[in-house]
Write a protein that holds these residues in place. Structure first.
Motif, PDB file in Angstrom:
ATOM      1  N   VAL A 151      34.102 -24.250  39.636  1.00  0.00           N
ATOM      2  CA  VAL A 151      32.772 -24.860  39.540  1.00  0.00           C
ATOM      3  C   VAL A 151      32.891 -26.273  38.982  1.00  0.00           C
ATOM      4  O   VAL A 151      32.230 -27.208  39.448  1.00  0.00           O
ATOM      5  N   ALA A 152      33.745 -26.434  37.980  1.00  0.00           N
ATOM      6  CA  ALA A 152      33.953 -27.750  37.383  1.00  0.00           C
ATOM      7  C   ALA A 152      34.838 -28.627  38.263  1.00  0.00           C
ATOM      8  O   ALA A 152      34.543 -29.804  38.488  1.00  0.00           O
ATOM      9  N   LEU A 153      35.921 -28.059  38.762  1.00  0.00           N
ATOM     10  CA  LEU A 153      36.872 -28.853  39.534  1.00  0.00           C
ATOM     11  C   LEU A 153      36.243 -29.422  40.803  1.00  0.00           C
ATOM     12  O   LEU A 153      36.558 -30.553  41.206  1.00  0.00           O
ATOM     13  N   GLN A 154      35.370 -28.672  41.438  1.00  0.00           N
ATOM     14  CA  GLN A 154      34.716 -29.162  42.650  1.00  0.00           C
ATOM     15  C   GLN A 154      33.949 -30.448  42.411  1.00  0.00           C
ATOM     16  O   GLN A 154      33.822 -31.279  43.306  1.00  0.00           O
ATOM     17  N   THR A 155      33.398 -30.608  41.216  1.00  0.00           N
ATOM     18  CA  THR A 155      32.560 -31.772  40.935  1.00  0.00           C
ATOM     19  C   THR A 155      33.349 -32.953  40.405  1.00  0.00           C
ATOM     20  O   THR A 155      32.772 -33.988  40.078  1.00  0.00           O
ATOM     21  N   GLY A 156      34.668 -32.800  40.281  1.00  0.00           N
ATOM     22  CA  GLY A 156      35.477 -33.901  39.785  1.00  0.00           C
ATOM     23  C   GLY A 156      35.843 -33.801  38.330  1.00  0.00           C
ATOM     24  O   GLY A 156      36.515 -34.686  37.798  1.00  0.00           O
ATOM     25  N   ALA A 157      35.384 -32.750  37.652  1.00  0.00           N
ATOM     26  CA  ALA A 157      35.788 -32.541  36.267  1.00  0.00           C
ATOM     27  C   ALA A 157      37.220 -32.019  36.212  1.00  0.00           C
ATOM     28  O   ALA A 157      37.778 -31.563  37.215  1.00  0.00           O
ATOM     29  N   THR A 158      37.835 -32.077  35.050  1.00  0.00           N
ATOM     30  CA  THR A 158      39.162 -31.519  34.834  1.00  0.00           C
ATOM     31  C   THR A 158      39.059 -30.400  33.802  1.00  0.00           C
ATOM     32  O   THR A 158      38.057 -30.286  33.086  1.00  0.00           O
TER      33      THR A 158
END
Length: 235
Positions: A151-158
């Motif tokens: 969920v986080a990685l898809q949005t560009g978060a690490t």
């Protein structure tokens, strides 16, 4: 600690590679049925948590710049890689978690499906996304933490994940598969430990949110660790 000095120690995964650290405390990773000590997990704390979070911060710009399509290609490659090693992952889950072969295979299949779904999605980076710290219990050693991390990685978060110190091997192997799939160093990191590692992640400079993935009162227990430090769990 009952394992011998020759028992394999599972390293941390930071900045795209195995990360070794000096510690005097370990958790035995035991076979769920026989009780045999299979591996050992180092119990780390605030210093290692900050190293992992700093790596995640450095990786943010490149991961965001890759765009949704570039991130999707990494997820698709990781789904293929996890499928290739499905039997190995299932074996780790059977050993450490006591799952039946059918349940272990289902856990791996759910993880492959999560990666495939992320590859099909077109989520773009949302302003303000940063480093997510994720603390997991052992009820779902692979699929549940991966689904939340995606969920986080898809949005560009690490992301920095702390798995259960008693069942860490599936997530460590996943980090290796993600690296083979082209995930840049620092985008997903793994730290090992118990309460001190949880507090270390919560108080590390650069963490935007900390979430708990587990069953029963797991989130309540994690929240109680954070309260004395003025931190709370994210939804």
């Amino acid at each position: 600690m009952s394992g011998s000095q020759d028992t394999l120690v599972i390293p941390l995964w930071i900045d795209g590679h195995a990360y070794l650290t000096m510690t005097t405390q370990f958790c035995d990773v035991c076979h769920a049925v026989t009780g045999e000590v299979l591996r050992r997990t180092p119990l780390t704390g605030a210093d290692e948590a900050q190293v992992a979070v700093s790596a995640a911060q450095r990786a943010q710009a490149g991961w965001r710049a890759l765009g949704a399509a570039g991130r999707a290609r990494v997820f698709a490659a990781a789904a293929d890689g996890l499928t290739t090693y499905a039997d190995h992952f299932a074996g780790l889950i059977i050993e450490e978690n006591g799952f039946s072969p059918e349940a272990a295979s289902a856990e791996v299949a759910a993880s492959v499906a999560a990666l495939a779904a992320a590859a099909d999605a077109s989520a773009e980076f949302a302003a303000g996304a940063g480093v997510l710290a994720l603390v997991a219990d052992r009820h779902s050693p692979l699929a549940a933490p991966l689904q939340r991390a995606l969920v986080a990685l898809q949005t560009g978060a690490t992301v920095v994940i702390k798995p259960s110190p008693r069942a860490p091997s599936a997530l460590y192997a996943l980090a290796e598969v993600l690296g083979e799939a082209g995930l840049a160093g620092g985008v997903l990191n793994l730290v090992h430990g118990d309460d001190a590692a949880v507090v270390g992640l919560a108080t590390a400079e650069g963490v935007q949110a900390l979430v708990a993935v587990g069953q029963g009162d797991f989130a309540t227990r994690v929240g109680a660790l954070l309260a004395p430090h003025g931190k709370t769990l994210a939804a």
